[in-house]
Enzyme design. Structure first.
Site, PDB file in Angstrom:
ATOM      1  N   LYS A 164     -27.489  73.616  33.661  1.00  0.00           N
ATOM      2  CA  LYS A 164     -26.673  72.409  33.570  1.00  0.00           C
ATOM      3  C   LYS A 164     -26.844  71.736  32.199  1.00  0.00           C
ATOM      4  O   LYS A 164     -27.899  71.871  31.567  1.00  0.00           O
ATOM      5  CB  LYS A 164     -26.969  71.444  34.718  1.00  0.00           C
ATOM      6  CG  LYS A 164     -28.232  70.667  34.619  1.00  0.00           C
ATOM      7  CD  LYS A 164     -28.215  69.530  35.653  1.00  0.00           C
ATOM      8  CE  LYS A 164     -29.389  68.610  35.360  1.00  0.00           C
ATOM      9  NZ  LYS A 164     -29.297  67.289  35.891  1.00  0.00           N
ATOM     10  N   LYS A 218     -38.657  71.158  37.126  1.00  0.00           N
ATOM     11  CA  LYS A 218     -39.120  70.319  36.007  1.00  0.00           C
ATOM     12  C   LYS A 218     -40.586  70.568  35.690  1.00  0.00           C
ATOM     13  O   LYS A 218     -41.000  70.503  34.533  1.00  0.00           O
ATOM     14  CB  LYS A 218     -38.873  68.838  36.302  1.00  0.00           C
ATOM     15  CG  LYS A 218     -37.397  68.477  36.228  1.00  0.00           C
ATOM     16  CD  LYS A 218     -37.137  67.031  35.860  1.00  0.00           C
ATOM     17  CE  LYS A 218     -35.658  66.832  35.534  1.00  0.00           C
ATOM     18  NZ  LYS A 218     -35.258  65.478  35.305  1.00  0.00           N
ATOM     19  N   LYS A 230     -29.963  66.248  29.016  1.00  0.00           N
ATOM     20  CA  LYS A 230     -30.442  65.445  27.882  1.00  0.00           C
ATOM     21  C   LYS A 230     -31.627  66.112  27.205  1.00  0.00           C
ATOM     22  O   LYS A 230     -31.837  65.986  26.016  1.00  0.00           O
ATOM     23  CB  LYS A 230     -30.929  64.075  28.356  1.00  0.00           C
ATOM     24  CG  LYS A 230     -29.920  63.221  29.048  1.00  0.00           C
ATOM     25  CD  LYS A 230     -30.515  61.824  29.225  1.00  0.00           C
ATOM     26  CE  LYS A 230     -29.963  61.130  30.446  1.00  0.00           C
ATOM     27  NZ  LYS A 230     -30.755  61.383  31.651  1.00  0.00           N
TER      28      LYS A 230
END
Ligand code: AQP
Length: 342
Positions: A194, A111, A197
């Site tokens: 994956k 991230k 959102k």
């Protein structure tokens, strides 16, 4: 009864991965466990969130749980910032967890990316807050996707170190519950990533609120290959790993179908052996629309009535605080804080 804690971040665009990997399982677990389901808004702000969008998403995640069938009377549904115990216990865990443990967390690396120096301290310490979410309730089980397994290990390490440092048997060692075919739903555009959102491409995911036309378009345009679908023989020996490496997008769609229909992958492969993707995608669309259509419609109805959703969340928060406050008081005693606040 064993207790479950689980959460979803209100970071926008709830998708089929969140549904199949988390929310649908919660609906099933509510029969066998004492369940606490949380909209984890404190986690959400570890990366920038527009305040108005955060408020909307918080209500939308709660609405998704209710629309999918999580019963707010039998279970606790609330948002994390409404129970201060999470942040308070997380601070204690900031002082229990070691820098070296957090440095090994792959999700932070993913991230934060190349911009590590500029990532928030909250993003780095995120797993400590997750440990506090779970242990503030002395939860015994956590239903997690494969991607959260490492964080759960850290929760176990924190519980063990706390117990050891203070010479107590206070926090339980939580167990993961990993379920079903679709524990990791991949992007429709790239089978190695994956479904997420925060993926900038809306075509990469099926949102829980997508209408039938949008679902059909996204599945039609989902990346595949020109070959026909394989039969169940590919699940034997090394052929499965070879298939996953060579045709990740095909495998993802097959797994999606299996999960949506509650069939095994072997049964799905037997059903579609030799079929072309054009046919399979049509069937997959019908199934996805049949499952998500009613949930999406109910989510919209609920979010149009924010007073109702806020009422559910407020009641849930009160019940959540009733569980954690006595546990936190015991933590304060164990750590050596004076109990002057009542
Ligand atoms: N693609 C996925 N497949 C299966 N399960 C998934 N989950 C998320 N994506 C998939 C599961 O959904 C639950 C809630 O996830 P989260 O909102 O806490 O955050 P996340 O895992 O980081 O989800 P996203 O969609 O990728 O959000 P962003 O883009 O904001 O980071 C978890 O149980 C998770 O396993």
């Amino acid at each position: 009864m064993n207790r479950i804690f689980s959460g979803v971040q209100p970071t926008g665009n709830l998708h089929l991965g969140n549904y199949l990997g988390a929310i649908r399982n919660w609906v099933r677990l509510q029969n066998d466990f004492d369940c606490i389901f949380c909209v984890v808004d404190l986690h959400a702000i570890t990366t920038w969130q527009d305040p108005a969008a955060l408020r909307h998403s918080t209500r939308e995640v709660a609405a998704a749980m209710i629309a999918a069938g999580v019963d707010p009377n039998r279970n606790i549904i609330f948002h994390q910032s409404a129970n201060p115990s999470h942040a308070e216990l997380a601070w204690v865990f900031n002082c229990v967890a070691r820098m070296g443990w957090l440095n090994r967390m792959t999700q932070f690396k993913e991230k934060a990316g190349k911009n590590r120096e500029n990532a928030s301290v909250g993003l780095f310490a995120y797993p400590n807050l997750m440990a506090a979410d779970i242990l503030a309730y002395k939860a015994t089980h956590v239903p997690v996707g494969e991607d959260q397994r490492q964080h759960l290990e850290l929760t176990r390490d924190i519980a063990q170190k706390f117990n050891h440092d203070f010479g107590v048997e206070f926090f339980p060692i939580v167990e993961p519950l990993i379920q079903g075919e679709a524990t990791r739903v991949m992007s429709l555009r790239d089978g190695s990533k994956k479904m997420s959102k925060s993926d900038p491409s809306d075509m990469s995911r099926i949102n829980m609120t997508d209408e039938a036309d949008a679902i059909a378009q996204k599945i039609r345009r989902a990346k595949t290959d020109p070959e026909a679908l394989p039969g169940p023989g590919v699940l034997e020996g090394e052929a499965k790993a070879e298939l996953e490496a060579a045709r990740p997008e095909a495998v993802n769609l097959l797994r999606l179908y299996s999960s949506l229909t509650d069939k095994s992958l072997a049964d799905t492969l037997a059903e579609f052996e030799g079929a072309q993707f054009s046919h399979f995608k049509q069937v997959l669309t019908d199934v996805a629309v049949a499952v998500l259509g009613p949930i999406g419609a109910e989510m919209k109805r609920l979010t149009d009535d924010p007073g109702h959703v806020d009422g559910v969340l407020a009641k849930g928060a009160e019940r959540a605080r009733e569980i954690t406050e006595p546990i936190l008081k015991e933590v304060w005693d164990i750590v050596g804080f004076l109990r002057t606040r009542g």
